[in-house]
Motif scaffolding. Structure first.
Motif, mmCIF file in Angstrom:
data_model
loop_
_atom_site.group_PDB
_atom_site.id
_atom_site.type_symbol
_atom_site.label_atom_id
_atom_site.label_comp_id
_atom_site.label_asym_id
_atom_site.label_seq_id
_atom_site.Cartn_x
_atom_site.Cartn_y
_atom_site.Cartn_z
ATOM 1 N N UNK A 36 0.835 -1.207 0.000
ATOM 2 C CA UNK A 36 0.000 0.000 0.000
ATOM 3 C C UNK A 36 0.871 1.258 0.000
ATOM 4 N N UNK A 37 1.957 1.202 0.772
ATOM 5 C CA UNK A 37 2.844 2.378 0.825
ATOM 6 C C UNK A 37 3.510 2.611 -0.527
ATOM 7 N N UNK A 38 3.977 1.517 -1.166
ATOM 8 C CA UNK A 38 4.591 1.670 -2.484
ATOM 9 C C UNK A 38 3.600 2.229 -3.502
ATOM 10 N N UNK A 39 2.367 1.711 -3.438
ATOM 11 C CA UNK A 39 1.370 2.138 -4.427
ATOM 12 C C UNK A 39 0.887 3.561 -4.164
ATOM 13 N N UNK B 178 6.126 9.068 -8.339
ATOM 14 C CA UNK B 178 6.796 8.903 -9.625
ATOM 15 C C UNK B 178 5.886 9.295 -10.788
ATOM 16 N N UNK B 179 4.597 8.926 -10.686
ATOM 17 C CA UNK B 179 3.659 9.314 -11.736
ATOM 18 C C UNK B 179 3.491 10.839 -11.789
ATOM 19 N N UNK B 180 3.471 11.468 -10.607
ATOM 20 C CA UNK B 180 3.385 12.937 -10.582
ATOM 21 C C UNK B 180 4.608 13.573 -11.216
ATOM 22 N N UNK C 247 13.500 10.128 -22.616
ATOM 23 C CA UNK C 247 14.191 8.930 -22.132
ATOM 24 C C UNK C 247 14.009 8.764 -20.618
ATOM 25 N N UNK C 248 14.082 9.904 -19.906
ATOM 26 C CA UNK C 248 13.896 9.851 -18.440
ATOM 27 C C UNK C 248 12.474 9.398 -18.107
ATOM 28 N N UNK C 249 11.487 9.929 -18.865
ATOM 29 C CA UNK C 249 10.093 9.549 -18.617
ATOM 30 C C UNK C 249 9.867 8.055 -18.865
ATOM 31 N N UNK C 250 10.500 7.514 -19.890
ATOM 32 C CA UNK C 250 10.369 6.084 -20.162
ATOM 33 C C UNK C 250 10.976 5.251 -19.032
ATOM 34 N N UNK D 251 9.138 2.509 -16.658
ATOM 35 C CA UNK D 251 9.656 1.162 -16.425
ATOM 36 C C UNK D 251 9.749 0.858 -14.929
ATOM 37 N N UNK D 252 10.219 1.856 -14.164
ATOM 38 C CA UNK D 252 10.323 1.671 -12.711
ATOM 39 C C UNK D 252 8.940 1.482 -12.095
ATOM 40 N N UNK D 253 7.962 2.266 -12.575
ATOM 41 C CA UNK D 253 6.592 2.142 -12.063
ATOM 42 C C UNK D 253 6.040 0.743 -12.347
ATOM 43 N N UNK D 254 6.295 0.231 -13.546
ATOM 44 C CA UNK D 254 5.826 -1.113 -13.883
ATOM 45 C C UNK D 254 6.465 -2.177 -12.989
#
Length: 556
Positions: free
Chosen positions: A356-359, A366-368, A391-394, A398-401
């Motif tokens: 829950x904390x990670x999400x 990270x999404x923000x 490139x940074x956004x991609x 990847x990290x979010x996934x």
């Protein structure tokens, strides 16, 4: 045409304004055995009270032996040949003179007795022949206590009770022995109608068999019987018909030979849905087997006790010491299991909190950040910087996934919303895609929901099993199956076509070789009271099979 001994027509009973029985109608022929079933509160015992005369109906009629009857007390029913046996001690009508008076041995006169089914301070023989005392002498009637004791011993011996029970006070007897007294009282003289109000559970399995055999003999001699019981195996053994009461109404009158247990269970619970019926069927099927096992254990215990009595005191002391040691080991094992369950629960709680904390924090942050970089990318004029920002956004995506996969491993969100079936389906597809291994999944459509702790444990078992396949098996194809068995157990089977096992499975060797996945699975299975089997399949590969006994909630 068969003459009916008993005819009940539109019988109803209200307590104040609350209806307990509603327009019940049925008949009973001489020598016919009728089973009466229904959930608690369905009105079964009330119906017997009305027939036996301990209660008066609110409406309807009772015809017995071709004439309308309206009993004001139980004695009137007994004079016509209606005997009732309740659980251990039945209710006694306060106007029942014969049951309210008894012969006091010490005073030599009749006195008022206590309001219970048994006279607690009198012996078994006195209670069995209460109201039917045997006398001697033509002028001065004197109770023949010796003959009463002899008759009582014979009646008790039919239920495999020792002769000394006949002279034991009722208050010193066990519940089962007290129940046998009530039965012996009913069997002392022939009756025309015998009413048994759920007395079977008070008897041991062996005495239940004795009772059923006696009921068959009574029915063959022309005695009609109505028996209340939750044990369908017994009812299907001894009855000619089964009546089902549901919320005070008679919903079924079925011939036993033309019915099956599942049909009766559906009528009892008022539903044909599998999640309502299957747990109760499993409980009914298991109950009979459990009774047999209990009786075998009891006999073993008696045999061991007799053997111990035959040995010297030193042997008894050694056995007692061993028993104490086994008891201490059992307590230690129970404490270890409780600790293990607590650790697993705490670990799952920690995983849930971390997911829950990670999400809710890390992924959302990270999404923000990704959205802000998107704005920067749109405003930036330099194509070089735009490519760098893109490139940074991609990389962030990847990290979010990856974090979402970690969250799913920590606490699969589908298990809370869609249950075990949805969670396993999601896990299997993600695992197969991630590892490029073909996976065939079979989930029983009737799997249903289970308690959260069991669903999580089964999910972890499958998760660990797939992890073992990925790490050790070098498999190309995996098959997972989750099925309910006929006894409502859960069967989990995971099969691969990989290397297989070089030798038979040995959890001790797995622990030494740090093969902790299978060790962890075995611990979870043990805590669930299940069975685990690991073997090599004929075509190569490994089969992991786990059976969890009755993980489904029972019907109330």
């Amino acid at each position: 045409m068969t003459t009916q001994l008993l005819q009940v027509k539109n019988l109803s009973k209200n307590f104040d304004r609350l209806p307990v029985l509603k327009d019940v109608t049925f008949s009973l022929a001489p020598g016919e055995v009728l089973g009466l079933v229904g959930r608690q509160g369905a009105g079964k015992s009330t119906l017997l009270h009305l027939i036996s005369g301990t209660m008066a109906p609110s409406a309807g009629t009772i015809d017995f032996d071709g004439a309308a009857r309206r009993f004001s007390n139980r004695m009137q029913a007994q004079k016509l040949g209606i005997e009732t046996v309740y659980q251990t001690s039945g209710p006694i009508n306060r106007f029942d003179i014969n049951n309210n008076l008894h012969w006091d041995r010490e005073l030599g006169v009749q006195t008022a007795r206590q309001s219970s089914g048994l006279v607690e301070r009198e012996d078994a023989a006195y209670n069995i022949l209460l109201g039917r005392e045997i006398t001697k002498g033509s002028i001065l009637k004197i109770i023949d206590w010796k003959k009463m004791v002899d008759i009582s011993r014979r009646l008790l011996a039919e239920f495999d009770l020792p002769p000394e029970i006949a002279q034991e006070q009722a208050r010193n007897l066990s519940d089962e022995q007290r129940q046998v007294l009530m039965l012996a009282r009913a069997f002392y003289q022939p009756c025309r109608l015998l009413l048994l109000d759920d007395i079977i559970p008070a008897l041991s399995f062996q005495r239940q068999i004795i009772l059923l055999d006696k009921l068959k003999k009574l029915a063959a001699q022309g005695t009609s019987i109505i028996i209340i019981s939750d044990d369908l195996k017994h009812l299907f053994t001894v009855t000619d018909r089964i009546l089902v009461l549901y919320e005070g109404r008679l919903v079924a009158d079925r011939r036993t030979a033309e019915s099956v247990p599942r049909e009766i269970v559906e009528l009892i619970v008022g539903s044909s849905r599998q999640e309502h019926v299957s747990p109760l069927i499993w409980a009914l099927e298991s109950y009979h087997n459990a009774q047999q096992q209990t009786e075998e254990l009891r006999r073993t215990q008696v045999s061991l006790q007799e053997s111990l009595e035959a040995r010297n005191s030193l042997n008894r002391q050694l056995v007692e010491r061993l028993r104490n040691q086994l008891g201490a080991l059992d307590q230690l094992n129970a404490a270890l299991q409780a600790t293990q369950r607590r650790l697993i629960t705490e670990r799952e709680d920690e995983r849930k909190a971390l997911a829950r904390e990670l999400h809710d924090q890390v992924i959302q942050d990270l999404l923000g950040l990704n959205y802000r970089l998107e704005e920067v990318e749109d405003d930036e004029k330099s194509s070089l910087l735009q490519k760098e920002v893109s490139s940074i956004r991609q990389s962030i995506r990847d990290v979010v996934n990856e974090l979402r996969l970690i969250c799913s491993d920590l606490r699969p969100p589908t298990i809370d919303h869609h249950g075990l079936s949805g969670a396993i389906d999601s896990l299997a597809h993600e695992w197969a895609e991630r590892n490029d291994i073909q996976l065939h999944l079979e989930i029983d459509p009737a799997l249903g929901r289970m308690p959260e702790t069991i669903e999580l444990s089964v999910f972890r078992i499958v998760q660990e099993g797939l992890s073992n396949v990925r790490k050790h098996a070098a498999a190309q194809h995996v098959r997972i199956s989750l099925q309910r068995t006929s006894s409502a157990s859960l069967l989990v089977r995971l099969e691969d076509d990989g290397r297989g096992l070089a030798a038979p499975a040995d959890l001790a060797s797995f622990s030494v070789s740090k093969h902790f996945g299978l060790v962890g699975i075995s611990e979870r299975v043990a805590l669930l009271g299940g069975l685990m089997n690991i073997e090599s399949s004929k075509g190569g590969g490994t089969i992991l099979q786990v059976e969890i006994p009755s993980p489904y909630p029972t019907v109330a």
